[in-house]
Scaffold this motif. Structure first.
Motif, mmCIF file in Angstrom:
data_model
loop_
_atom_site.group_PDB
_atom_site.id
_atom_site.type_symbol
_atom_site.label_atom_id
_atom_site.label_comp_id
_atom_site.label_asym_id
_atom_site.label_seq_id
_atom_site.Cartn_x
_atom_site.Cartn_y
_atom_site.Cartn_z
ATOM 1 N N GLY A 10 -37.471 -37.239 21.623
ATOM 2 C CA GLY A 10 -37.124 -36.340 20.697
ATOM 3 C C GLY A 10 -36.899 -34.924 21.525
ATOM 4 O O GLY A 10 -36.820 -33.901 20.795
ATOM 5 N N ARG A 11 -37.021 -35.039 22.707
ATOM 6 C CA ARG A 11 -37.076 -33.842 23.516
ATOM 7 C C ARG A 11 -38.238 -32.675 23.069
ATOM 8 O O ARG A 11 -37.781 -31.597 22.920
ATOM 9 C CB ARG A 11 -35.866 -33.112 23.649
ATOM 10 N N HIS A 12 -39.417 -33.271 22.770
ATOM 11 C CA HIS A 12 -40.398 -32.523 22.051
ATOM 12 C C HIS A 12 -41.577 -32.194 23.301
ATOM 13 O O HIS A 12 -42.775 -32.063 22.937
ATOM 14 C CB HIS A 12 -41.178 -33.168 20.853
ATOM 15 N N GLY A 13 -41.396 -32.082 24.576
ATOM 16 C CA GLY A 13 -42.388 -32.023 25.411
ATOM 17 C C GLY A 13 -42.584 -30.411 25.617
ATOM 18 O O GLY A 13 -41.806 -29.412 25.418
ATOM 19 N N LEU A 14 -44.018 -30.027 25.837
ATOM 20 C CA LEU A 14 -44.419 -28.741 26.136
ATOM 21 C C LEU A 14 -45.498 -28.810 27.392
ATOM 22 O O LEU A 14 -46.420 -29.572 27.393
ATOM 23 C CB LEU A 14 -44.964 -28.301 24.825
ATOM 24 N N LEU A 15 -45.170 -27.931 28.177
ATOM 25 C CA LEU A 15 -45.954 -27.993 29.327
ATOM 26 C C LEU A 15 -46.933 -26.628 29.319
ATOM 27 O O LEU A 15 -46.183 -25.487 29.225
ATOM 28 C CB LEU A 15 -45.094 -27.967 30.639
ATOM 29 N N VAL A 16 -48.108 -26.887 29.377
ATOM 30 C CA VAL A 16 -48.849 -25.598 29.804
ATOM 31 C C VAL A 16 -49.117 -25.625 31.170
ATOM 32 O O VAL A 16 -49.953 -26.566 31.709
ATOM 33 C CB VAL A 16 -50.198 -25.621 28.917
ATOM 34 N N TYR A 17 -48.710 -24.565 32.194
ATOM 35 C CA TYR A 17 -48.869 -24.686 33.682
ATOM 36 C C TYR A 17 -49.764 -23.599 33.769
ATOM 37 O O TYR A 17 -49.567 -22.516 33.616
ATOM 38 C CB TYR A 17 -47.445 -24.628 34.046
ATOM 39 N N VAL A 18 -50.714 -24.119 34.366
ATOM 40 C CA VAL A 18 -51.764 -23.005 35.251
ATOM 41 C C VAL A 18 -51.852 -22.965 36.491
ATOM 42 O O VAL A 18 -51.711 -23.973 37.280
ATOM 43 C CB VAL A 18 -53.201 -23.457 34.466
ATOM 44 N N SER A 19 -51.433 -21.597 37.141
ATOM 45 C CA SER A 19 -51.714 -21.453 38.443
ATOM 46 C C SER A 19 -52.620 -20.501 38.637
ATOM 47 O O SER A 19 -52.703 -19.481 38.427
ATOM 48 C CB SER A 19 -50.397 -21.001 39.041
ATOM 49 N N MET A 20 -53.659 -20.962 39.419
ATOM 50 C CA MET A 20 -55.081 -20.290 39.525
ATOM 51 C C MET A 20 -54.914 -19.060 40.378
ATOM 52 O O MET A 20 -55.187 -18.189 40.036
ATOM 53 C CB MET A 20 -56.355 -21.251 39.929
ATOM 54 N N PHE A 21 -54.088 -19.288 41.635
ATOM 55 C CA PHE A 21 -54.170 -18.174 42.502
ATOM 56 C C PHE A 21 -53.380 -17.015 41.837
ATOM 57 O O PHE A 21 -53.876 -15.985 41.804
ATOM 58 C CB PHE A 21 -53.371 -18.736 43.994
ATOM 59 N N GLU A 22 -52.161 -17.544 41.124
ATOM 60 C CA GLU A 22 -51.550 -16.345 40.617
ATOM 61 C C GLU A 22 -52.075 -15.758 39.337
ATOM 62 O O GLU A 22 -51.763 -14.780 38.788
ATOM 63 C CB GLU A 22 -49.965 -16.881 40.242
#
Lengths: 506, 206
Positions: free
Chosen positions: B125-137
Motif C-alpha cells: 500500500g506504499r504505507h512505509g514511514l521511516l524515522v531516521y536518527v542521525s546522532m552526530f547531526e
C-alpha cells in the motif's frame, strides 16, 4: 576494505602522525640542548633583531609546545597522570565508538520476503485487435463496455446471488462468490481498466486477464453499509469460435446465444434456444476473480507526482498515417484541422468540468466508460473535500499515434501535449499539492471514437450533433431535446480513453 | 541521557516495542533507523588543526619571547597534529565547526539512502514511514512513502516530528521512544489498521 577497518587504519595513521610529531620535538630537544648551537638554526635572524634576553650563543628558545611538554617532564606528578588521562580518554572513546553500530528496526532481507502485488507489463490494444481475425464483428469499444457491465453485475451478485449470472460465471466461481453477510453491493463505479494478459488466439479458448479499479458500497445483512476502493483481477474466457454480440445487445446481459432475457436462463441452459450457454461457448465468461487490494479509503489525491514520459517519443503505429488518410477519403468533411478543433473543444470543456467538479459538463464529449471513470475521481475529490484545479491550460501540440477501424467504430489515438497550472486545494482554499503559479507541461494519449458509418465535420461547438439544439445532456448521455444518446460515438467523435505516457502501450 | 543510550541493546529492544505499539493502531509500516553519522566530517578536524596551528604560530611570532623559525614551524606542525587529533575524537568540536545547513542536508540525504536501502517503499500500500536518527547531526528525519499524505496528517505529524527531533537533540531515549509510539495515534487518523493487516516490514532489529 570495510568501513570499520578503514577507520581503524586512519586512527592508526593519526597516532603515527602524533608520534612522529613528538619524535621531532624530542629530536629538537636534543639539538636545543647543545650549548652554543652548532646547528644552522641555532641563531636566526629574528633572534638577532630581538631585544630580549636571548642571544645566539645561549642556544635558542624552545618551542611553546615543547615547553609545555618539558613542563610535564619537569613536574611528572602532574604531567604523567595528565598524559595518562588523555591517552585513556582517546582509547576509551575509540572502544565505545566501535560498539556504537548503526541499527534499524527492519532488515532488507526481511523486506525482500514481503509478498507484493505483482504488476505485469500491459497488453497493448493492438494485440487484442487480433481477435478480429477470428471474429470479424469484434469491436474493442463494445467489448470494453461489456466488460464494465459484466464486472458491475458480478460485484452485485456477491450480495444478491449468482443464479441469474450463471451463464457468465465459471461454475466454481459462481459457488464461491456469494458472501452471506452481504445483502447487496451498490454504487459500483469503475475508475480504470487495464489489460494484463491475453492468450489463446491459436487455441480453442481465448483468455484475457483484466485489472479493474473500482469503488462500491457493500450493504450488510446485519445493517449498515461500507464503501470500498478495490483493485481486482478478472479472467475472462470465451470460445475462439464464438462471435461478438450485435451492437444493439452490447449494453445488456441476456442469453449469450439468442438474446432472451436472463430470467429465461435456468442454470446455464436457456429455455428459449435450449442451448447450454455457459462455459464461454457463446460469449465471454468470468473464469476468475481475485481481489488484489481493498481499502475503505480512496486513492491518494494530494501527492505531487512528477510527470514522467513527457520527453519520450510518441509511440506511433506504422500504419496510422495511411489509415488516417483512408478515413479522410471515406469522409471528405473530416480532416486533421477539424479533428484538432474537436480535441481543443473537449480539452477546454474537460478543464472546466474537472476544476468545477461538474461531471455533467463533460458528459456530452466522453464515452460511458470514461464518464464513469471521471465520475469516480470527481466523486473522490468531493468526498475528500478538495479539488484539483487546472488554470491557463492550453494544448501545445497534437501528434497522431494510431488509427483503428473495426466493425462498429473508428478510433483515433492522439498524443496531446499541453501545459497548465495544476494544483489541489481543500474546500477551505488551502493548497494541498502542486503549485499555484508554476505551469506544468504534460502529455497524454487520447483515444477518440466515432461510429464507423458516421460522416461529417467534427463539431466544435456545444450543440447536439443530432438535433442541433444547445447541448444539455443528462447522466445517461441523452440530449434533453431529442432524447438521442449522443455519447456513444454514433454522432460525433467522443473521447473514449485517456492514457498516461507511462501506461500507453500502443 | 547520553548518545550511547541510543546504541544499547536495550534501546533497540525498547524501540522495536514502540514501533510495534504504534503499528498496532495503523496500517502504516514504521521503521526506525539510528545512525552514528550521516556524513564525513574529517575535513573539519583538519580545519581545526590548521586553526590551532595558525594560533600557535601567530602567538610564537607576536609574543615578546623570541623563537627560532624551526621552533615556530615545529610548533605549528605539532599544534596541527594535536588539534586535528582532538577534533577527530571529539564530535562536539566537529559539530560546532559544521554549518547547520550541512548537518541538515547530510541527515536528509542519509534518510533517503536508508529509505531505499531498507526497502521501505516495498509495501503493497506504499504505507512505509521511516524515522531516521542521525546522532552526530542531532537530527531526526521522518520520511513517508507516497501512500501516506503528509498534507492530510499535517498538524499531527509535524508535532510528532518536532517531538522526535527534540528527543534526539536532548539524547533522551525515553522521550524518543514515547514519540515513536505516539506516531500510531497520528497515523491511525487517516491510515487505521485493518483487521487483515500484514506486518510487511518485519520489526527485527538489524
Amino acid at each position: 576494505m570495510s568501513g570499520a577497518r578503514r577507520n581503524q587504519a586512519r586512527a592508526l595513521l593519526a597516532w603515527l602522525g602524533l608520534a612522529l610529531a613528538l619524535a621531532l620535538v624530542l629530536y629538537s630537544v636534543g639539538a636545543f640542548a647543545r650549548p652554543g648551537g652548532g646547528q644552522s638554526y641555532s641563531g636566526g635572524s629574528r633572534s638577532s633583531r630581538s631585544s630580549g634576553g636571548h642571544s645566539g650563543g645561549d642556544g635558542d628558545a624552545s618551542g611553546l609546545i615543547f615547553q609545555l611538554i618539558l613542563l610535564c617532564i619537569q613536574y611528572p606528578a602532574l604531567g604523567v597522570p595528565l598524559l595518562i588521562i588523555v591517552v585513556v580518554f582517546f582509547i576509551a572513546k575509540a572502544a565505545v565508538g566501535a560498539r556504537q553500530q548503526s541499527w534499524s528496526t527492519t532488515t532488507p532481507e526481511a523486506v525482500q520476503a514481503v509478498q507484493r502485488v505483482e504488476r505485469s507489463a500491459p497488453v497493448s490494444r493492438t494485440e487484442l485487435s487480433t481477435i478480429s481475425a477470428l471474429d470479424p464483428g469484434f469491436s474493442l469499444v463494445l467489448f470494453e463496455d461489456f466488460a464494465y457491465m459484466l464486472y458491475a453485475a458480478v460485484q452485485r451478485c456477491r450480495g444478491t446471488g449468482t443464479q441469474a449470472l450463471a451463464a457468465y460465471l465459471a461454475p466454481e466461481l459462481a459457488q464461491s462468490l456469494v458472501d452471506p453477510k452481504l445483502a447487496d453491493v451498490q454504487g459500483i463505479v469503475i475508475g480504470a481498466m487495464r489489460y494484463v494478459r491475453f492468450s489463446g488466439t491459436q487455441g480453442p479458448m481465448l483468455e484475457l486477464e483484466l485489472e479493474l479499479e473500482s469503488n462500491y458500497v457493500e450493504v450488510l445483512r446485519a445493517g449498515g453499509t461500507c464503501r470500498y476502493y478495490a483493485v481486482d483481477r478478472v479472467v475472462l474466457t470465451r470460445a475462439a469460435t464464438a462471435r461478438s454480440r450485435p451492437p444493439a445487445r452490447a449494453h445488456q446481459l441476456d442469453c449469450p446465444n439468442c438474446g432472451a432475457p436472463l430470467e429465461a436462463v435456468r442454470g446455464t441452459e436457456c429455455s428459449y434456444c435450449r442451448q447450454n450457454v455457459g462455459l464461454g461457448r457463446f460469449d465471454w465468461m468470468i473464469a476468475g476473480l481475485r481481489n488484489l487490494t481493498r481499502e475503505t479509503r480512496g486513492p491518494l489525491l494530494t501527492s505531487d507526482v512528477p510527470e514522467t514520459g513527457t520527453e519520450l517519443p510518441t509511440i506511433v503505429d506504422p500504419g496510422a498515417p495511411q489509415r488516417f488518410e483512408q478515413l479522410v477519403r471515406k469522409d471528405p468533411a473530416f480532416n486533421w484541422q477539424a479533428l484538432q478543433g474537436r480535441v481543443a473543444l473537449i480539452f477546454a470543456e474537460l478543464q472546466v468540468a474537472w476544476t468545477g467538479r461538474d461531471p455533467l459538463r463533460i458528459r456530452p464529449f466522453v464515452s460511458d466508460n470514461l464518464f464513469q471513470s471521471m465520475y469516480y475521481w470527481i466523486d473522490l475529490y468531493t468526498q475528500e473535500r478538495c479539488r484539483n484545479v487546472t488554470e491557463n491550460a492550453s494544448i501545445m501540440r497534437v501528434d497522431l499515434a494510431n488509427v483503428v477501424n473495426d466493425a462498429q467504430f473508428d478510433a483515433i489515438t492522439l498524443r496531446v501535449f499541453a501545459t497548465g497550472i495544476d494544483y489541489t486545494i481543500s474546500d477551505e482554499g488551502k493548497l494541498l499539492s502542486g503549485h499555484r503559479s508554476r505551469p506544468r507541461t504534460y502529455s497524454e494519449y487520447w483515444t477518440l471514437i466515432r461510429g464507423s458509418l458516421r460522416r461529417g465535420e467534427p463539431r466544435r461547438d456545444n450543440t447536439c450533433p443530432n438535433c442541433g439544439a444547445p447541448l444539455r445532456i443528462g447522466m445517461t448521455g441523452q440530449c434533453e431535446y431529442c432524447r438521442i444518446k449522443v455519447t456513444s460515438g454514433d454522432f460525433d467523435w467522443v473521447l473514449s480513453r485517456i492514457e498516461q505516457d507511462e501506461s500507453y502501450a500502443g | 541521557m547520553s548518545e550511547a543510550d541510543f546504541f544499547s541493546d536495550e534501546a533497540k529492544r525498547a524501540t522495536a516495542a514502540s514501533v510495534q505499539a504504534a503499528e498496532a493502531q495503523t496500517c502504516a509500516e514504521i521503521v526506525v533507523a539510528v545512525r552514528k553519522s550521516s556524513g564525513r566530517y574529517g575535513v573539519l578536524a583538519y580545519h581545526f588543526g590548521l586553526a590551532c596551528s595558525a594560533l600557535v604560530v601567530a602567538y610564537s611570532l607576536l609574543a615578546p619571547a623570541v623563537y627560532s623559525p624551526f621552533a615556530i614551524a615545529l610548533d605549528g606542525i605539532v599544534a596541527f597534529s594535536l588539534g586535528a587529533l582532538l577534533a577527530i575524537n571529539l564530535d562536539t568540536v566537529k559539530r560546532a565547526l559544521a554549518r547547520g545547513s550541512t548537518l541538515e542536508e547530510n541527515a536528509n540525504r542519509g534518510a533517503r539512502v536508508a529509505f531505499f536501502d531498507l526497502g521501505i517503499s516495498r509495501t503493497s500500500g506504499r504505507h512505509g514511514l521511516l524515522v531516521y536518527v542521525s546522532m552526530f547531526e542531532r537530527r531526526c528525519v521522518v520520511l513517508t512513502d507516497i501512500g501516506i499524505s503528509r498534507a492530510q496528517l499535517a498538524p499531527g505529524l509535524g508535532v510528532s516530528e518536532a517531538r522526535l527531533t527534540d528527543a534526539v537533540k536532548r539524547r533522551d531515549l525515553r522521550a524518543f521512544q514515547a514519540a515513536v509510539a505516539a506516531l500510531g495515534v497520528v497515523l491511525c487518523e487517516r491510515h487505521p489498521r485493518a483487521v487483515d493487516d500484514v506486518n510487511e516490514l518485519p520489526d527485527e532489529v538489524q
